[in-house]
Design a protein around this motif. Structure first.
Motif, PDB file in Angstrom:
ATOM      1  N   LYS A 197      30.530  98.328  51.029  1.00 58.46           N
ATOM      2  CA  LYS A 197      30.424  99.401  50.045  1.00 58.46           C
ATOM      3  C   LYS A 197      30.787  98.754  48.723  1.00 58.46           C
ATOM      4  O   LYS A 197      31.571  97.806  48.709  1.00 58.46           O
ATOM      5  CB  LYS A 197      31.482 100.455  50.385  1.00 58.46           C
ATOM      6  N   TRP A 198      30.233  99.236  47.616  1.00 62.00           N
ATOM      7  CA  TRP A 198      30.672  98.702  46.326  1.00 62.00           C
ATOM      8  C   TRP A 198      31.980  99.395  45.942  1.00 62.00           C
ATOM      9  O   TRP A 198      32.008 100.331  45.164  1.00 62.00           O
ATOM     10  CB  TRP A 198      29.642  98.958  45.227  1.00 62.00           C
ATOM     11  N   ASP A 199      33.072  98.969  46.522  1.00 61.67           N
ATOM     12  CA  ASP A 199      34.320  99.700  46.369  1.00 61.67           C
ATOM     13  C   ASP A 199      35.481  98.784  46.737  1.00 61.67           C
ATOM     14  O   ASP A 199      35.556  98.279  47.846  1.00 61.67           O
ATOM     15  CB  ASP A 199      34.284 100.924  47.303  1.00 61.67           C
ATOM     16  N   GLY A 200      36.350  98.543  45.776  1.00 65.12           N
ATOM     17  CA  GLY A 200      37.451  97.608  45.981  1.00 65.12           C
ATOM     18  C   GLY A 200      38.408  98.036  47.067  1.00 65.12           C
ATOM     19  O   GLY A 200      38.831  97.246  47.905  1.00 65.12           O
ATOM     20  N   GLU A 201      38.754  99.343  47.065  1.00 67.51           N
ATOM     21  CA  GLU A 201      39.747  99.809  48.044  1.00 67.51           C
ATOM     22  C   GLU A 201      39.182  99.734  49.446  1.00 67.51           C
ATOM     23  O   GLU A 201      39.850  99.312  50.383  1.00 67.51           O
ATOM     24  CB  GLU A 201      40.158 101.232  47.713  1.00 67.51           C
ATOM     25  N   TYR A 202      37.924 100.161  49.553  1.00 69.35           N
ATOM     26  CA  TYR A 202      37.283 100.126  50.869  1.00 69.35           C
ATOM     27  C   TYR A 202      37.194  98.683  51.356  1.00 69.35           C
ATOM     28  O   TYR A 202      37.475  98.384  52.509  1.00 69.35           O
ATOM     29  CB  TYR A 202      35.889 100.753  50.765  1.00 69.35           C
ATOM     30  N   THR A 227      34.404  93.124  42.156  1.00 68.22           N
ATOM     31  CA  THR A 227      35.237  94.258  42.514  1.00 68.22           C
ATOM     32  C   THR A 227      35.662  94.162  43.967  1.00 68.22           C
ATOM     33  O   THR A 227      36.838  94.331  44.303  1.00 68.22           O
ATOM     34  CB  THR A 227      34.460  95.574  42.296  1.00 68.22           C
TER      35      THR A 227
ATOM     36  N   THR C 180      36.187  95.270  35.275  1.00 62.76           N
ATOM     37  CA  THR C 180      37.277  95.347  36.232  1.00 62.76           C
ATOM     38  C   THR C 180      38.515  94.721  35.602  1.00 62.76           C
ATOM     39  O   THR C 180      38.449  93.607  35.112  1.00 62.76           O
ATOM     40  CB  THR C 180      36.906  94.583  37.512  1.00 62.76           C
ATOM     41  N   PHE C 334      46.949 103.389  45.137  1.00 64.98           N
ATOM     42  CA  PHE C 334      45.577 102.913  45.282  1.00 64.98           C
ATOM     43  C   PHE C 334      45.384 101.593  44.547  1.00 64.98           C
ATOM     44  O   PHE C 334      44.941 100.602  45.127  1.00 64.98           O
ATOM     45  CB  PHE C 334      44.642 103.993  44.742  1.00 64.98           C
ATOM     46  N   VAL C 338      44.455  97.690  45.661  1.00 64.50           N
ATOM     47  CA  VAL C 338      43.236  96.991  45.261  1.00 64.50           C
ATOM     48  C   VAL C 338      43.562  95.843  44.303  1.00 64.50           C
ATOM     49  O   VAL C 338      42.857  94.850  44.262  1.00 64.50           O
ATOM     50  CB  VAL C 338      42.251  97.962  44.584  1.00 64.50           C
TER      51      VAL C 338
END
Ligand SMILES: Nc1ncnc2c1ncn2[C@@H]1O[C@H](COP(=O)(O)OP(=O)(O)OP(=O)(O)O)[C@@H](O)[C@H]1O
Ligand SMILES: Nc1ncnc2c1ncn2[C@@H]1O[C@H](COP(=O)(O)OP(=O)(O)OP(=O)(O)O)[C@@H](O)[C@H]1O
Ligand SMILES: [Mg+2]
Ligand SMILES: [Mg+2]
Lengths: 348, 250, 425, 425, 250
Positions: A197-202, A227, C180, C334, C338
């Protein structure tokens, strides 16, 4: 297929219809370049890079640029296109978003408007201007392979985790395929390839789980962009690990991670090149010419290919010099020492 | 007679096209029980909701202890010392008996709830009202029987000292013993100096407890009587509109 | 037949025939308490039990599927992975209890984190000040939503959807070029990436138990002084005992070295006591203060609450502010995980937050639910992600299974409630 | 004093003193009807009026900001742009009226369209058959959600969120990562991209007016035959007249040539009569059949409906099926516009669909709202996108403005209702 | 005596730990009015909700015209011809009077609603009940007064021909005239051969209309009397539990 001849015809017919119009607002039609960007969140380049670059180049040539962003919504994409065609266009530059540009291309061509597929291929477009996304993937894969070798790990034995992008995104597939082509050639087998997914947390969670599954051992990570790489790096940090991680976009965080040695490299796509080519092409089309492309895609679409650049610590200076990153933003705090080490300077 | 504690002068209220109160006067005196009677839909509940600040009147004046007051919010009525038991009870089904009884008037100690104190007071108030079948003070009101709910609503109005207590058909769902207790409670409230306004369709109850009787007929006050000077048949006549009168001095 | 009581209030006559309800149905020792609880459960008063049952089943399945699932390391992962969602779920409980929703909670923390990360770049603001700025953004957003919902009466779904869109625009402007940003302040990074030293884990447990005991004892004293009966002390001690045993097991487990041979990694993750503190303070507010009581009352019957003199708009407004502020705290967890913030931070998480609360037993129609329900529900969702992550499905399978398991988890809850035949009236 | 009526039913004695309520408050000619309507509006019974007002304001603003906004061409665009959202909004009304929600409506049509587009690739299935397959997918998904919600009692938020995730996974499997399929069948493409010939536009208007008139007249005959009074015919005709004038203006406008000099483009887009047909049939079902009446009853008080003998689970289940099927129809409009389907089709639209309904005046708590409300609300949202598209803002500004305008549109509605002081009970 | 139309034998019902019905017997005969009386919380509403299929009993037998029947859903009761007016009225606030009265039993013609027919029937039913103040049949029930709501609920039960009509405190919120009309309605229903079960706390009403009186005390049936053989004081004694009896043959 669409030859460059038909592009020329379309260009002139667009011009003639503008001339025949008695509506003042329609006068702009022949001189307007209509540009649709795909989204704003997946990468900052669209709003902060391409938009000003295209706007500047086209305006400087004396034409009008109408640039809009579909914000990751295919329906909105079509709506924007309708609105643009309502106002009249002499040429369209479309960055496809999940296939939304296909019908628009047909509609525009039906009205005699040539379409430039920008950064992402569109079936039936008159021209294609892009970095080669497969090549971007290849560079990412190369950075992983090089990183492993620099660490003295045999790629065939190495534990490499793949953290890809959104599987619904066509480009993510190309990055993936490009990277895999290089890594596979070097003998790398994915130790884990969790859902992307384009998602850092994921990405962080998925990588953390993969790492747990691998018993805490990893030799390198192919991450599809900066990211996702950032999420991976945080987990690596937490576990006291430093391994080669790939990425792309040359974002501030990505460049900093590269300088700090936490990320092997980031693929830099100086969209100015892309934008300059597209703008030049658009201006030519607006002026009624039909330029020749150096190459063409398999389906015969004329293709202006731009070359992506792999940026390691030593290459960061180029990104700064291009104006695509600011020295002040990058070289702060703990990064400053690393900047000095490679002798980074503010852009002149 | 002394100054009334509550006096309504020509209050009006419409819901869209429907005029429900057409200029109503009402007085209530401290220490007296005023019964408000009238046919279904006459406007009784609307009248007292205005007095409670729940549905502000469109026009007219409200005098409280002789002063004109604004009643646009339940809190304003509450601040004046007006306590109301609504016909539709207005309880929070998801809260228990004690929580409902003290809603908006919780006992605090050290900044947090003094649950023990509230339970003790709630228990006493319910005992006063002859409640026998409730299983626990911590039962949610959603699980109460019709009469039990009504008892909780009535008990709410007595845990706080008020100047005016308004009860909208308080005994409608109550059993024999509970009804007797409520009527006794009403009498005692009045004797202790509170002005009580009670709405009821049960004329037997009305005559048992009321000092004054006001009759509302289709949104106008058609009669104001002293209970001891009138009869059941008279009152029924006013309620059904077969009798009318020029207003007496109450 | 009746006795008279002299007091301030209008004289009330107690019906001596009628029993006093004080303490009725609340006596008995541990055994009675347990059997009363079981009867309550059978009677439909399930609390978070079905969610806990679902959690246990899920854990069992994943543990069977992958032996690594129950390792110290993965359990520690689980805590840090779940922390943002747990906190967001708790934040949302405040508005869900009112029967409202806040779809913008995720992007609210996205904006707050965008600002925070940007102003704490080296040479910027000291981080404690920046934390206040971020919380201030939460207050501003929550206050805006609350204003439209509570004062103007716009449905919260629409207001918060508007802000969901609008704040993404704001985010783009804030994050701007560069895309970012790395999270710099070490203390914020530490929250999710460092652990308490073993002794501090035990201290944490002791403090929690101490607080619970102190609160319970104060309560008893106060009740006794107003003549209300108390449950037997044995019940209080038994409950505390259960907490102590579970807590001790967990602390012990997390204090094991879960690192590699070369690098020890042990102790309770710092985020755990922080989340616990939020849970305890929040539960205290909801259970024992007027603000909390009024939130439940409004969720149950807003008109009744209004008639009881509750300032409904103010309470609603405040609930939205609290929600957004806690969402910002979730944001800190969160970004701490990250390590960076970008323009899409927080965009995806909010529906999961609502689902967490609902799976845990919070009603979307208001009036029913507790913070601990959101915590359990969020843990269920985090376990799904965590467990599937270990199994390494493809993206398609992963999504399909996540969705299916979510529905099944909710089904356990629904079936349990249904079987017990809880009918409201 | 009282008269006795002989009849089948248990003998009832009519109180001759009491007036008959038949037709009370419903007499009068056009003038009385208008003034009664105005009084009703002042009395708080606003219907979709605030949304219409908001729409008018928005249109005025955009028309002032850009002269192209009101061109025939842009109006035609607006219809085709709004069609998917209007249809999705109408689909959601069926479940929103129950107090439920379907977060998966978007991906439901995504999956159906993924399958449709794939099986109609050249050499594949004939398109009419494929349309049935797509609708069948809608039935299957709606049936699944309905089963969990109606039979098992899982909150629809969670079930449909689960399906939102799960169906995305299914999509990835069907379409394959990164794949995009072009829409082939011309008739489906035509729906959004071709127009009715001018005469057909007029025919459409005539048919609509004919149906409305026929329904009104049948009603009157039937009422007269059971002795119930009818409103004066003049009112019926006046209402029809308004529809006729507005409709004629629109058809006339859309029949103008809005193409370029070289290529004529004129007529009512084909999608318009399709959407109108759905609106009329759906409104008929909701207003005049048991199924529709029971949906409202369940949304108002499910327990009362159950006690009245309504088969609540069946009605709920059916409503979810209808919702998903209409969502698939919205999907056809969507792909017809976009020209292709990929794994992300329909992922983003559902919240806008719900917002459309709510902005138009449908209550999220059930029991209040009509299909036409969703249509108006969706048009508001489409106008926002359309108008902002003409103004050419940057992405950030565009998002921020969309969000803000959405909140303002809802505020108009809320303020109107509030000012009129509509209080329940 | 003839066979009862409804006969409950030893029905029980608990809510979690709380036992509300502890083995209750009840009979209702066609053509007779059976009054069910008892203190608040005695279990009257619970008893009739079981008979209506709304809250099925936990145990015991229900005989309908001598046959054991299952009552697990309101539709089953409805199919047997059992009509119920609930104490909490159970109306849909968002529907209007006609829609509520015909909910679940709409008149259809040509597959769609016959609104004219329904309006006419609703108007007649309300007129029967002396309703004077309702503005329009198309008013939403949310805007009705307490008594008006109750009248609508009662009218609901008479628009369909039933074998058993159960009324749970039907006159609680009604005015004088309306109460009289409802009592007369009850009498006439019974005279036309319907079995009527009426719950009321108003013993005057009970004696005015009932043939049989059953007394529920804390979940057990403590007395079954014929109205003509007993007195108000007796009944009060049974209700409050100061009197008990061995069951009479009713
Ligand atoms: N919100 C409202 N909208 C429209 N009409 C209303 C509203 N509230 C009350 N009414 C009407 O106003 C009239 C008076 O209602 P109100 O509740 O005051 O009657 P009441 O005297 O209390 O009757 P009851 O004895 O039945 O309780 C009724 O005809 C009712 O239908
Ligand atoms: N859902 C429920 N859960 C728990 N207890 C309940 C529930 N429903 C009813 N009860 C309890 O059952 C008892 C009997 O209630 P019921 O409503 O049958 O009384 P009732 O005889 O109708 O009284 P009333 O005259 O006040 O209407 C009450 O004590 C009530 O608290
Ligand atoms: Mg009233
Ligand atoms: Mg009852």
């Amino acid at each position: 297929g669409c030859s460059s001849d038909s592009g020329s015809d379309d260009g002139s017919s667009g011009g003639s219809s503008a001339g025949s119009s008695d509506d003042g607002a329609m006068m702009a039609e022949g001189g307007r370049a209509c540009i649709i960007l795909p989204d704003a969140a997946s990468s900052p380049r669209w709003e902060n890079g391409d938009r000003p670059a295209l706007d500047e180049a086209i305006t400087a040539a004396g034409f009008e640029a109408d640039i809009q962003n579909a914000q990751g919504d295919t329906a909105k994409y079509s709506t924007i296109a309708d609105q643009m065609l309502t106002q009249g266009c002499g040429v369209m530059i479309l960055v496809d978003y999940n296939g939304a540009a296909v019908t628009i291309t047909e509609n525009a061509q039906a009205q005699g408007i040539p379409v430039i597929a920008y950064d992402r291929p569109i079936a039936g477009a008159d021209y294609y201007v892009s970095f080669d996304n497969f090549q971007v993937g290849e560079l990412e894969g190369q950075s992983v392979v090089d990183g492993l070798e620099a660490n003295g790990v045999d790629p065939a034995e190495a534990v490499v985790v793949y953290i890809g992008g959104d599987p619904a995104d066509g480009n993510a597939a190309m990055f993936h395929d490009g990277a895999v082509s290089v890594m596979e050639a070097a003998g790398i087998e994915p130790a884990a390839e969790p859902a992307g997914k384009w998602d850092g947390e994921y990405s962080a969670t998925q990588f953390e789980q993969a790492l747990t599954d691998l018993g805490g051992k990893v030799d390198a990570v192919w991450a599809a962009n900066d990211t996702n790489a950032a999420g991976v790096i945080t987990v690596l940090d937490k576990n006291g690990l430093t391994v080669p991680v790939s990425g792309q976009d040359a974002s501030v965080a990505g460049l900093q991670n590269v300088l700090l040695g936490k990320q092997a490299a980031t693929v830099y796509k100086p969209y100015q090149l892309e934008a300059a080519t597209a703008a030049e092409l658009a201006v030519a089309l607006l002026g009624g010419e039909a330029p020749e492309a150096p190459t063409s895609l398999d389906d015969g679409t004329p293709f202006f290919a731009e070359t992506p650049i792999l940026v390691g610590p030593e290459d960061v200076q180029q990104v700064i010099d291009d104006g695509n990153a600011s020295y002040d933003e990058i070289c702060t705090g703990d990064v400053l020492a690393a900047c000095d080490e490679v002798g980074l300077q503010p852009a002149s | 007679m002394t100054q009334p504690i509550v006096e309504l002068q020509g209050v009006t209220k419409s819901f869209g096209p429907v005029e429900v109160l057409k200029g109503v006067d009402l007085v209530a005196h401290a220490g007296r029980v005023t019964a408000l009677v009238g046919d279904n839909g006459a406007g009784k509940s609307t009248l007292i909701k205005g007095l409670a600040g729940v549905q502000p009147y469109d026009g007219g004046t409200v005098l409280f202890e002789g002063e004109p007051v604004s009643l646009h919010h339940p809190r304003e009525a509450s601040r004046l010392g007006i306590e109301v038991v609504y016909q539709d009870l207005a309880l929070c089904d998801n809260l228990d008996i004690v929580q409902n009884m003290f809603l908006g008037r919780e006992e605090l100690a050290l900044g947090t709830f003094d649950e023990g104190q509230m339970e003790a007071e709630a228990a006493r108030a319910l005992q006063t009202l002859s409640v026998r079948t409730v299983k626990s003070l911590r039962q949610k009101v959603a699980s109460l029987s019709g009469g039990q709910r009504q008892t909780v609503a009535i008990a709410r109005s007595v845990v706080k000292k008020a100047k005016v207590v308004i009860l909208d058909e308080p005994t409608a769902a109550l059993g024999v013993a509970q009804t007797a207790q409520v009527l006794e409670l009403v009498r005692r409230l009045a004797d202790s100096g509170v002005a009580v306004i009670i709405i009821s369709h049960n004329l037997q109850d009305v005559f048992a407890v009321a000092d004054d009787i006001s009759v509302l007929y289709l949104g106008t006050m058609t009669a104001r009587l002293e209970a001891k000077d009138t009869s059941r048949d008279d009152v029924v006549g006013y309620i059904t509109g077969t009798k009318t009168m020029t207003e007496v001095e109450a | 037949m009746s006795t008279e009581i002299e007091q301030d209030e209008p004289a009330l006559e107690v019906d001596a025939d009628a029993p006093s309800l004080l303490g009725k149905g609340e006596h008995g020792g541990v055994r009675e308490a347990v059997s009363a609880y079981l009867r309550r459960v059978r009677g439909g008063d399930m609390g978070p039990l079905p969610a806990v049952a679902g959690l246990v089943v899920l854990v069992a399945i994943f543990a069977a599927a992958n032996p690594l699932f129950l390792t110290e390391r993965n359990i520690a992962n689980l805590f840090t992975q779940a922390a943002p969602l747990v906190t967001l779920g708790m934040a949302l409980v405040f508005v869900l209890l009112l029967g409202e929703i806040d779809l913008s909670a995720g992007v609210t923390f996205g904006v707050a984190m965008g600002v925070f990360v940007k102003i704490t770049q080296p040479g910027g603001m000291p981080w404690p000040l920046a934390v206040l700025v971020a919380l201030g953004i939460g207050v501003a957003v929550g206050g805006t939503i609350g204003f439209f919902v509570a004062k103007i009466g716009v449905p919260s779904f629409v207001v918060s959807l508007g802000l969901f869109l609008g704040l993404q625009g704001v985010m783009l402007v804030i994050i701007g070029a560069g895309g970012t940003y790395r999270l710099i302040p070490e203390p914020i990074k530490a929250v999710q990436n460092r652990n308490l030293p073993p002794w501090a884990g035990w201290t944490m447990l002791a403090v929690v138990l101490g607080i619970l005991l102190a609160v319970a004892l104060t309560d008893r004293l106060r009740r006794a002084s107003s003549g209300a009966p108390n449950a037997p002390l044995s019940i209080v001690l038994a409950k505390l005992g259960v907490v102590a045993v579970l807590g001790a097991a967990l602390v012990f487990y997390l204090n094991q070295n879960r690192g590699t041979a070369v690098r020890t990694l042990e102790g309770v993750p710092i985020v755990v006591p922080v989340v616990l503190a939020i849970l305890m303070v929040g539960t205290f507010v909801l259970d024992r203060t007027r603000f909390g009581r009024y939130i439940y009352a409004i969720g149950g019957n807003a008109e009744a609450a209004r008639r009881a003199g509750v300032n409904v708009p103010l309470v609603k407004w405040s609930a939205f502010v609290v929600c957004s502020m806690l969402a910002v705290v979730a944001g800190f967890f969160f970004v701490s995980r990250v390590g960076s913030a970008d323009a899409s931070t927080g965009r995806e998480i909010v529906l999961s937050g609502v689902a967490a609360a609902v799976v845990g037993g919070v009603s979307l129609f208001g009036g029913r639910g507790r913070l601990v329900h959101a915590m359990i529900g969020a843990t269920v969702i985090a376990v799904i992600t965590n467990g599937l992550g270990l199994l390494g499905f493809s993206a398609g399978a992963n999504l399909a299974v996540s969705g299916g398991v979510l529905v099944l988890a909710a089904t356990v809850d629904a079936l349990a409630r249904k079987r017990s035949g809880a009918i409201g009236v």
